[in-house]
Design a protein around this motif. Structure first.
Motif, short mmCIF file in Angstrom:
data_model
loop_
_atom_site.label_atom_id
_atom_site.label_comp_id
_atom_site.label_asym_id
_atom_site.label_seq_id
_atom_site.Cartn_x
_atom_site.Cartn_y
_atom_site.Cartn_z
N GLY A 180 3.24 5.55 0.42
CA GLY A 180 3.20 4.76 1.40
C GLY A 180 2.34 4.34 2.21
N GLU A 181 1.07 4.38 1.56
CA GLU A 181 -0.32 4.11 2.30
C GLU A 181 -0.31 2.84 2.65
OE1 GLU A 181 -4.71 3.10 2.34
OE2 GLU A 181 -2.95 2.38 1.13
N ASP A 182 0.18 1.74 1.75
CA ASP A 182 -0.33 0.47 1.59
C ASP A 182 0.89 -0.56 2.18
OD1 ASP A 182 -2.59 -1.06 1.47
OD2 ASP A 182 -2.74 -0.81 -0.66
N TYR A 183 1.82 -0.04 2.91
CA TYR A 183 2.83 -0.79 3.30
C TYR A 183 2.72 -1.49 4.65
CZ TYR A 183 7.82 -2.18 1.97
OH TYR A 183 8.97 -3.04 1.65
N GLY A 184 1.49 -1.52 5.14
CA GLY A 184 1.20 -1.90 6.17
C GLY A 184 1.56 -3.44 6.69
N ARG A 185 1.45 -3.74 7.98
CA ARG A 185 1.85 -5.20 8.28
C ARG A 185 0.63 -6.14 8.04
NH1 ARG A 185 0.36 -8.17 12.69
NH2 ARG A 185 1.88 -9.74 13.39
N PRO A 186 1.20 -7.19 7.30
CA PRO A 186 0.03 -8.19 7.17
C PRO A 186 -0.53 -8.81 8.13
CG PRO A 186 1.96 -8.47 5.49
CD PRO A 186 2.43 -7.61 6.59
N ASP A 187 -1.70 -9.24 8.21
CA ASP A 187 -2.14 -9.99 9.55
C ASP A 187 -1.32 -11.25 9.85
OD1 ASP A 187 -4.01 -8.18 9.83
OD2 ASP A 187 -5.73 -9.11 8.79
N ASN A 188 -0.86 -12.04 8.76
CA ASN A 188 -0.03 -13.25 8.97
C ASN A 188 1.41 -12.95 9.38
OD1 ASN A 188 0.53 -12.55 6.33
ND2 ASN A 188 -0.06 -14.50 5.58
N SER A 189 2.00 -11.77 9.44
CA SER A 189 3.54 -11.54 9.54
C SER A 189 3.79 -12.17 10.63
CB SER A 189 3.39 -10.12 9.27
OG SER A 189 5.05 -9.51 9.74
N ASP A 190 5.29 -12.63 10.66
CA ASP A 190 5.93 -12.96 11.90
C ASP A 190 6.46 -11.62 12.81
OD1 ASP A 190 5.21 -15.58 11.63
OD2 ASP A 190 7.21 -15.80 10.25
N HIS A 191 6.43 -10.56 12.09
CA HIS A 191 7.13 -9.19 12.86
C HIS A 191 5.95 -8.76 13.85
CE1 HIS A 191 10.31 -8.54 9.99
NE2 HIS A 191 9.61 -8.88 9.06
N PRO A 192 6.54 -8.14 14.72
CA PRO A 192 5.57 -7.70 16.00
C PRO A 192 4.73 -6.60 15.27
CG PRO A 192 7.89 -6.98 16.31
CD PRO A 192 7.73 -7.82 15.13
N TYR A 193 3.55 -6.38 16.21
CA TYR A 193 2.70 -5.27 15.73
C TYR A 193 3.35 -4.04 15.93
CZ TYR A 193 -1.13 -1.76 16.33
OH TYR A 193 -1.82 -0.77 16.40
N MET A 194 3.04 -3.18 14.78
CA MET A 194 3.56 -1.67 14.82
C MET A 194 2.49 -0.59 14.91
SD MET A 194 6.46 -0.22 12.28
CE MET A 194 6.88 1.66 12.17
N GLN A 195 2.49 0.34 15.67
CA GLN A 195 1.44 1.23 15.86
C GLN A 195 1.76 2.38 14.68
OE1 GLN A 195 -0.89 1.38 18.14
NE2 GLN A 195 -1.99 3.34 17.22
N ASP A 196 0.62 2.71 13.75
CA ASP A 196 0.40 3.42 12.81
C ASP A 196 1.38 3.08 11.64
OD1 ASP A 196 -1.13 5.19 14.20
OD2 ASP A 196 0.47 5.91 15.12
N ASP A 197 1.47 1.71 11.19
CA ASP A 197 2.54 1.36 10.27
C ASP A 197 1.68 1.62 8.71
OD1 ASP A 197 0.49 -0.63 10.86
OD2 ASP A 197 1.91 -2.00 10.40
N TRP A 198 0.44 1.78 8.68
CA TRP A 198 -0.27 2.18 7.52
C TRP A 198 -0.22 3.67 7.32
CZ3 TRP A 198 -2.16 -1.77 4.58
CH2 TRP A 198 -2.45 -3.12 5.01
N CYS A 199 -0.43 4.24 6.20
CA CYS A 199 -0.79 5.64 5.90
C CYS A 199 0.59 6.44 6.14
CB CYS A 199 -1.90 6.12 6.34
SG CYS A 199 -3.41 5.05 6.21
N LEU A 200 1.71 6.05 5.50
CA LEU A 200 2.87 6.72 6.01
C LEU A 200 3.00 8.01 5.42
CD1 LEU A 200 5.50 3.87 5.90
CD2 LEU A 200 4.11 4.60 7.84
N GLY A 201 2.20 8.18 4.29
CA GLY A 201 2.55 9.57 3.65
C GLY A 201 1.49 10.58 4.22
N SER A 202 0.38 10.15 4.56
CA SER A 202 -0.50 11.15 5.18
C SER A 202 -0.25 11.34 6.56
CB SER A 202 -1.98 10.53 5.11
OG SER A 202 -2.09 9.17 5.74
N GLN A 203 0.49 10.47 7.15
CA GLN A 203 0.95 10.97 8.69
C GLN A 203 1.95 11.86 8.62
OE1 GLN A 203 1.66 7.78 11.62
NE2 GLN A 203 0.99 6.15 10.04
N TYR A 204 2.97 11.84 7.70
CA TYR A 204 4.04 12.85 7.48
C TYR A 204 3.63 14.05 6.96
CZ TYR A 204 8.40 15.00 5.93
OH TYR A 204 9.42 15.76 5.91
N TRP A 205 2.75 14.04 6.01
CA TRP A 205 1.97 15.53 5.65
C TRP A 205 1.19 16.04 6.54
CZ3 TRP A 205 -2.85 17.46 5.21
CH2 TRP A 205 -2.74 18.72 4.36
N SER A 206 0.62 15.32 7.47
CA SER A 206 -0.40 15.89 8.37
C SER A 206 0.43 16.62 9.69
CB SER A 206 -1.29 14.82 9.19
OG SER A 206 -2.04 14.14 8.27
#
Length: 333
Positions: A180-206
């Motif tokens: 889940g590292e590379d599922y972050g929001r694209p710069d051109n996305s219409d979705h609102p900014y989300m804090q810590d949306d990259w690196c989901l696996g390392s966040q969970y493990w940490s």
């Protein structure tokens, strides 16, 4: 990945003379070799590492919630076990920036589990669901030969090499494939900014270590370590949290003949898996990651988050430089 961290590292002299290819005079003095005993590490086989990268790509894009992703994970578990590692799987769910609930797995292989002194090696094994930097087919996933595949390939070859070697490193080694590292929001996305949306696996493990009270002396993250003529600069987050480990690894790479790859150049800080291992997990970790010195407006190179991230850009020479350097570090602890 990655995203440039919105951090200022003025004290690190990112734009000073210390950022020149050869470093300042004080930098050169600091990295002067001293006579010391050196343990010869076994040979890292770049053909084998290349095979491991190619094998991942053959599964197809390793996007969470797909059959290709699941099959790759099963192969990684089986392969690590085949090389003598004790394997643990952290299955968890995380919500992506677009609300998708992702079924993710961190895969952890432990070598020499009884050793007190440990080094953590990591890479991410998922791939980008979109080619958001490309001019066409932006909504289609990338193959991720370099961004994802190369780091995993090098670590699998390190595990294979250690198992086959008569002499083992005198430390414990933990290999983590973060999901889940590379599922972050694209710069051109219409979705609102989300804090810590990259690196989901390392966040969970940490926040949820695979072993209670797990500690490592330090960690090395490998990300995008296989492209032809890649250059690895001293990335800013690594320098902030673990400069002495950066020095150790870069000194090793230069000592054994890979000065064309490991450059005494400072690069801006990025948010990658090592950021969360440092700030949440409490373990000093550096990032060996390509830095595009020819065009610093495109930090990671012409293939990044594009459909050109295929086996065509993977170099056995680069895989060798990184893998042999990391083996040298491990065997000289």
């Amino acid at each position: 990945m990655k995203v440039l961290a919105m951090l200022l590292f003025g004290a690190m002299g990112l734009n000073s003379c210390d950022s020149s290819e050869n470093g300042s005079s004080s930098e050169r003095v600091a990295t002067t070799e001293v006579e010391e005993a050196v343990v010869q590490a076994p040979e890292f086989n770049p053909d084998s590492a290349y095979f491991f990268v190619d094998r991942q790509v053959a599964f197809g894009p390793r996007v969470p919630n797909t059959a290709e992703h699941y099959k790759t994970g099963e192969w990684l578990i089986e392969t690590l076990r085949g090389y003598g590692a004790e394997v643990q799987v952290q299955a968890f769910q995380a919500k992506a920036f677009d609300g998708t609930m992702l079924n993710l797995r961190n895969i952890i292989g432990t070598i020499n589990p009884n050793a007190t002194k440990r080094v953590l090696l990591a890479a991410h094994w998922d791939t980008r669901p979109f080619a958001d930097k490309d001019d066409k087919d932006q909504n289609k996933p990338i193959e991720g030969a370099n961004d994802g595949g190369s780091g995993v390939g090098v670590l699998l070859e390190i595990a294979r090499t250690i198992q086959a070697a008569e002499q083992k490193p005198g430390i414990g080694i933990d290999i983590i494939f973060f999901d889940g590292e590379d599922y972050g929001r694209p710069d051109n996305s219409d979705h609102p900014y989300m804090q810590d949306d990259w690196c989901l696996g390392s966040q969970y493990w940490s926040k949820n270590k695979h072993t209670p009270n797990y500690k490592a002396n330090y960690g090395i993250l490998l990300d995008m370590v296989g492209a032809e003529n890649a250059k690895f600069a001293r990335e800013g987050t690594s320098m902030q949290y673990a400069r002495n480990i950066v020095d150790k690894v870069w000194r090793a790479g230069n000592r054994i003949g890979y000065s064309d790859y490991f450059k005494y150049v400072n690069a801006p800080a990025i948010t990658d898996d090592h950021y969360y291992v440092n700030t949440v997990g409490g373990i000093r970790m550096i990032d060996i990651i390509e830095y595009n010195m020819a065009n610093q407006d495109d930090y990671f190179g012409h293939y990044h988050h594009r459909h050109t991230d295929t086996m065509d850009i993977i170099s056995k020479n680069t895989l060798k430089a990184v893998g042999q350097t990391v083996l040298h570090v491990l065997y000289n602890e």
